[in-house]
Scaffold this motif. Structure first.
Motif, PDB file in Angstrom:
ATOM      1  N   VAL A 134      23.007  10.991  68.769  1.00 20.09           N
ATOM      2  CA  VAL A 134      23.244  11.797  69.938  1.00 20.09           C
ATOM      3  C   VAL A 134      21.948  13.052  69.628  1.00 20.09           C
ATOM      4  O   VAL A 134      21.496  13.559  70.716  1.00 20.09           O
ATOM      5  N   LEU A 135      21.815  13.653  68.607  1.00 22.67           N
ATOM      6  CA  LEU A 135      21.125  14.668  68.111  1.00 22.67           C
ATOM      7  C   LEU A 135      19.468  14.177  68.703  1.00 22.67           C
ATOM      8  O   LEU A 135      18.855  14.831  69.157  1.00 22.67           O
ATOM      9  N   LEU A 136      19.259  13.047  68.070  1.00 26.37           N
ATOM     10  CA  LEU A 136      18.017  12.470  68.432  1.00 26.37           C
ATOM     11  C   LEU A 136      17.609  12.222  69.927  1.00 26.37           C
ATOM     12  O   LEU A 136      16.713  12.779  70.432  1.00 26.37           O
ATOM     13  N   HIS A 137      18.683  11.872  70.515  1.00 25.26           N
ATOM     14  CA  HIS A 137      18.519  11.638  72.057  1.00 25.26           C
ATOM     15  C   HIS A 137      18.541  13.055  72.738  1.00 25.26           C
ATOM     16  O   HIS A 137      17.638  13.309  73.636  1.00 25.26           O
ATOM     17  N   LEU A 138      19.132  14.045  72.132  1.00 28.85           N
ATOM     18  CA  LEU A 138      19.310  15.501  72.911  1.00 28.85           C
ATOM     19  C   LEU A 138      17.745  16.108  72.515  1.00 28.85           C
ATOM     20  O   LEU A 138      17.100  16.597  73.312  1.00 28.85           O
ATOM     21  N   LEU A 139      17.118  15.752  71.483  1.00 19.90           N
ATOM     22  CA  LEU A 139      15.746  16.045  71.163  1.00 19.90           C
ATOM     23  C   LEU A 139      14.899  15.833  72.147  1.00 19.90           C
ATOM     24  O   LEU A 139      13.723  16.270  72.260  1.00 19.90           O
ATOM     25  N   ARG A 140      14.920  14.303  72.567  1.00 22.79           N
ATOM     26  CA  ARG A 140      13.859  13.823  73.306  1.00 22.79           C
ATOM     27  C   ARG A 140      14.189  14.089  74.641  1.00 22.79           C
ATOM     28  O   ARG A 140      13.620  13.718  75.672  1.00 22.79           O
ATOM     29  N   GLY A 141      15.454  14.909  75.124  1.00 29.10           N
ATOM     30  CA  GLY A 141      15.359  15.263  76.467  1.00 29.10           C
ATOM     31  C   GLY A 141      16.391  14.254  77.279  1.00 29.10           C
ATOM     32  O   GLY A 141      15.953  14.234  78.152  1.00 29.10           O
ATOM     33  N   THR A 142      17.346  13.837  76.582  1.00 30.48           N
ATOM     34  CA  THR A 142      18.120  12.944  77.427  1.00 30.48           C
ATOM     35  C   THR A 142      19.137  13.577  78.386  1.00 30.48           C
ATOM     36  O   THR A 142      19.305  14.593  78.535  1.00 30.48           O
ATOM     37  N   GLY A 143      19.774  12.422  79.437  1.00 33.64           N
ATOM     38  CA  GLY A 143      20.687  13.040  80.296  1.00 33.64           C
ATOM     39  C   GLY A 143      22.152  12.411  79.510  1.00 33.64           C
ATOM     40  O   GLY A 143      22.195  12.203  78.580  1.00 33.64           O
ATOM     41  N   PRO A 144      22.956  12.383  80.617  1.00 35.07           N
ATOM     42  CA  PRO A 144      24.390  12.140  79.905  1.00 35.07           C
ATOM     43  C   PRO A 144      24.428  10.669  79.464  1.00 35.07           C
ATOM     44  O   PRO A 144      25.172  10.514  78.346  1.00 35.07           O
ATOM     45  N   GLU A 145      23.725   9.766  79.781  1.00 28.84           N
ATOM     46  CA  GLU A 145      23.702   8.417  79.256  1.00 28.84           C
ATOM     47  C   GLU A 145      23.240   8.343  77.822  1.00 28.84           C
ATOM     48  O   GLU A 145      23.780   7.639  76.963  1.00 28.84           O
ATOM     49  N   GLY A 146      22.345   9.322  77.688  1.00 23.19           N
ATOM     50  CA  GLY A 146      22.005   9.411  75.899  1.00 23.19           C
ATOM     51  C   GLY A 146      22.867  10.117  75.069  1.00 23.19           C
ATOM     52  O   GLY A 146      23.081   9.866  74.092  1.00 23.19           O
ATOM     53  N   LEU A 147      23.602  11.100  75.750  1.00 19.91           N
ATOM     54  CA  LEU A 147      24.417  12.152  75.141  1.00 19.91           C
ATOM     55  C   LEU A 147      25.609  11.356  74.679  1.00 19.91           C
ATOM     56  O   LEU A 147      26.505  11.615  73.783  1.00 19.91           O
ATOM     57  N   ARG A 148      26.103  10.244  75.328  1.00 25.57           N
ATOM     58  CA  ARG A 148      27.146   9.409  75.095  1.00 25.57           C
ATOM     59  C   ARG A 148      27.165   8.829  73.617  1.00 25.57           C
ATOM     60  O   ARG A 148      27.990   8.269  72.841  1.00 25.57           O
ATOM     61  N   GLY A 149      25.816   8.625  73.075  1.00 22.00           N
ATOM     62  CA  GLY A 149      25.394   8.055  71.932  1.00 22.00           C
ATOM     63  C   GLY A 149      25.689   6.578  72.117  1.00 22.00           C
ATOM     64  O   GLY A 149      25.163   5.785  73.008  1.00 22.00           O
ATOM     65  N   ILE A 150      26.094   5.942  70.794  1.00 21.09           N
ATOM     66  CA  ILE A 150      26.390   4.512  70.796  1.00 21.09           C
ATOM     67  C   ILE A 150      27.402   4.313  71.330  1.00 21.09           C
ATOM     68  O   ILE A 150      28.708   4.754  71.163  1.00 21.09           O
ATOM     69  N   PRO A 151      27.786   3.200  72.174  1.00 18.66           N
ATOM     70  CA  PRO A 151      28.893   2.780  72.919  1.00 18.66           C
ATOM     71  C   PRO A 151      29.834   1.981  71.856  1.00 18.66           C
ATOM     72  O   PRO A 151      29.289   1.154  71.060  1.00 18.66           O
ATOM     73  N   MET A 211      30.667  19.142  61.433  1.00 19.21           N
ATOM     74  CA  MET A 211      29.810  19.092  62.872  1.00 19.21           C
ATOM     75  C   MET A 211      29.622  17.651  63.230  1.00 19.21           C
ATOM     76  O   MET A 211      29.441  17.259  64.400  1.00 19.21           O
ATOM     77  N   ARG A 212      29.470  16.858  62.103  1.00 14.65           N
ATOM     78  CA  ARG A 212      29.484  15.369  62.330  1.00 14.65           C
ATOM     79  C   ARG A 212      30.485  14.895  63.357  1.00 14.65           C
ATOM     80  O   ARG A 212      30.279  14.099  64.407  1.00 14.65           O
ATOM     81  N   ARG A 213      31.589  15.111  62.938  1.00 19.03           N
ATOM     82  CA  ARG A 213      32.903  14.716  63.709  1.00 19.03           C
ATOM     83  C   ARG A 213      32.844  15.378  65.053  1.00 19.03           C
ATOM     84  O   ARG A 213      33.461  14.726  66.141  1.00 19.03           O
ATOM     85  N   ASN A 214      32.602  16.529  65.174  1.00 17.16           N
ATOM     86  CA  ASN A 214      32.610  17.174  66.514  1.00 17.16           C
ATOM     87  C   ASN A 214      31.583  16.644  67.375  1.00 17.16           C
ATOM     88  O   ASN A 214      31.824  16.519  68.715  1.00 17.16           O
ATOM     89  N   ILE A 215      30.256  16.190  67.063  1.00 18.75           N
ATOM     90  CA  ILE A 215      29.309  15.731  67.692  1.00 18.75           C
ATOM     91  C   ILE A 215      29.707  14.360  68.359  1.00 18.75           C
ATOM     92  O   ILE A 215      29.822  13.933  69.577  1.00 18.75           O
ATOM     93  N   ALA A 216      30.488  13.653  67.204  1.00 22.61           N
ATOM     94  CA  ALA A 216      31.204  12.267  67.842  1.00 22.61           C
ATOM     95  C   ALA A 216      32.178  12.561  68.779  1.00 22.61           C
ATOM     96  O   ALA A 216      31.946  11.722  69.741  1.00 22.61           O
TER      97      ALA A 216
END
Length: 441
Positions: A134-151, A211-216
């Motif tokens: 999620v953090l890597l996607h956020l750094l790359r400027g993702t949208g909601p599909e990237g912020l959901r992380g690994i399905p 923070m890992r748990r919170n990001i997840a």
């Protein structure tokens, strides 16, 4: 460590009598997952198989393969082993090494699952992996599909450990005295994920413990909303295909239009991995405009014509300009047969084109259609651009780029589908050239 509630929540368990194929690298996470599934199979009424993919990227790769083989022999778990040229694939497809390895690995897992009839493929991604993704996607400027992380689930792919922190995995390994191997590349700071894991995440943990748990958790919340928006976007799409009425995209709310386009891109065989937000925005703008063409990564294109938006794969670019000789010439997908003809022998043919050319070798060439050059066709009032002539004949842009053109002594003499310039029309005396064309299947 009890994974059953999570697995049941996401319907990860196969039907009774089914099979779970577990991806096993030999590292701590995959060993933990394999052992857990192995102990659960009798209670769950399913069987477990393992798959190991040897990337052949490190001197210790063979050691890892031997370790996994011994582990599976001890637990009497069927093991399937594959290997591939990751560096070669990366170079051939223009990908990063990590991405090439991921593509080959997942392709092998799907291949094995098909062969043994496995209903589920399990990978050992855990909560820490989720936070990093999620953090890597956020750094790359993702949208909601990237912020959901690994399905947690995608098709038959399942992640039973995705809600489990690394500490619980290590405690499980210690409780059962389970061995594992260490991938030394995990220590290399050359990879962005490793730098994030080793340098950034510990600092973030100091700022906000847990923070890992919170990001997840945040990823799970975004994922739930993302699935809802996806279901809304899907109502605007046809059941199959990569074509959509522009009117359907126009009547969709603004916020859904990029998502509709991304879902349509998913249906292309090249997928949407290299498609940026700029590409998606360009496709939306194209559909709203109602006409035109946008080229996309992976040899794809978006074409808008007669009120329809169509995503398609373009044919590869034609080769460089090539001299033609008498006989059969092969140029890209085209076969061009060149014959010298006397004036009386040149009859009108649908699959042939004629030009005046006394010396063929090195004088007569074929090249990709030059849009900006001009032709003066018989009966016309003057020269016109090739692009305009082809447009008037109804030849769309994606086909124009595959149209052969012929030069004589470096001057444009003829274009397939249009005809021959008046300057190069065969005369009553002297030799001409007949070129018969067809495309190879």
């Amino acid at each position: 460590m009890d994974l059953l509630p999570w697995m049941e929540q996401w319907n990860m368990l196969p039907p009774r009598g089914g099979t779970v194929l577990c991806a096993v690298s030999g590292g701590r996470d995959s060993v933990c997952l394999l052992h857990y599934l192995w102990t659960l199979q009798e209670k769950g009424g399913f069987s477990v198989a393992a798959a190991h993919y040897n990337h052949q990227m490190r001197p210790t790769a063979q050691r890892d393969q031997a370790f996994v083989a011994e582990l599976c022999r001890r637990w009497e778990i069927p093991l399937y082993v594959g290997a591939g040229d990751v560096y070669g694939t990366a170079q051939q497809r223009g990908l990063g090494v990590e991405e090439a390895g991921r593509i080959l690995r997942y392709a092998y897992l799907e291949e094995v699952a098909d062969a043994i009839g496995a209903e589920r493929i399990a990978t050992a991604h855990h909560q820490d992996d989720q936070a990093e993704t999620v953090l890597l996607h956020l750094l790359r400027g993702t949208g909601p599909e990237g912020l959901r992380g690994i399905p947690p689930v995608r098709g038959r792919l399942i992640r039973p450990l995705l809600d489990t922190p690394r500490e619980e995995i290590e405690a499980y390994l210690a409780a059962y005295d389970l061995p594992h191997v260490e991938d030394e590349t995990n220590e290399s700071l050359a990879f962005s994920r490793n730098r994030l894991r080793k340098q950034v995440m510990p600092e973030l943990e100091k700022i906000h413990p847990g923070m890992r748990r919170n990001i997840a958790r945040a990823a799970a919340l975004v994922g739930r909303e993302d699935r809802f928006l996806r279901s809304m976007a899907e109502t605007y799409l046809p059941p199959t295909g990569t074509e959509l009425a522009c009117a359907d995209l126009r009547r969709a709310p603004d916020v859904l239009r990029p998502r509709i386009v991304r879902l349509l891109l998913d249906r292309l065989t090249v997928g949407k991995k290299d498609m940026t937000a700029a590409h998606v925005d360009a496709i939306v703008a194209l559909a709203l405009a109602g006409a035109g063409m946008v080229t996309l990564p992976g040899g794809a294109a978006a074409v808008c014509r007669q009120g329809r938006l169509r995503l398609m794969l373009l044919e590869p670019d034609l080769p460089a300009e090539m001299p033609l000789s008498v006989g059969e010439n092969r140029w890209g997908p085209w076969v061009i047969r060149v014959e010298k003809k006397n004036p009386g022998e040149m009859l009108q043919k649908k699959d042939a084109i004629f030009v005046k050319c006394d010396m063929i070798n090195q004088s007569l060439t074929v090249q990709a259609c030059p849009d900006r050059l001009r032709l003066t066709l018989p009966g016309s009032r003057g020269s016109r651009s090739v692009k305009r002539l082809l447009t008037e004949r109804g030849v769309p842009p994606e086909e124009r780029r595959q149209t052969p053109a012929f030069r004589v002594d470096r001057r444009l003499a003829a274009v397939w589908g249009l005809g021959t310039d008046v300057e190069f029309m065969p005369e009553d005396s002297g030799c001409g050239v007949e070129m018969t064309l067809y495309k190879q299947k």
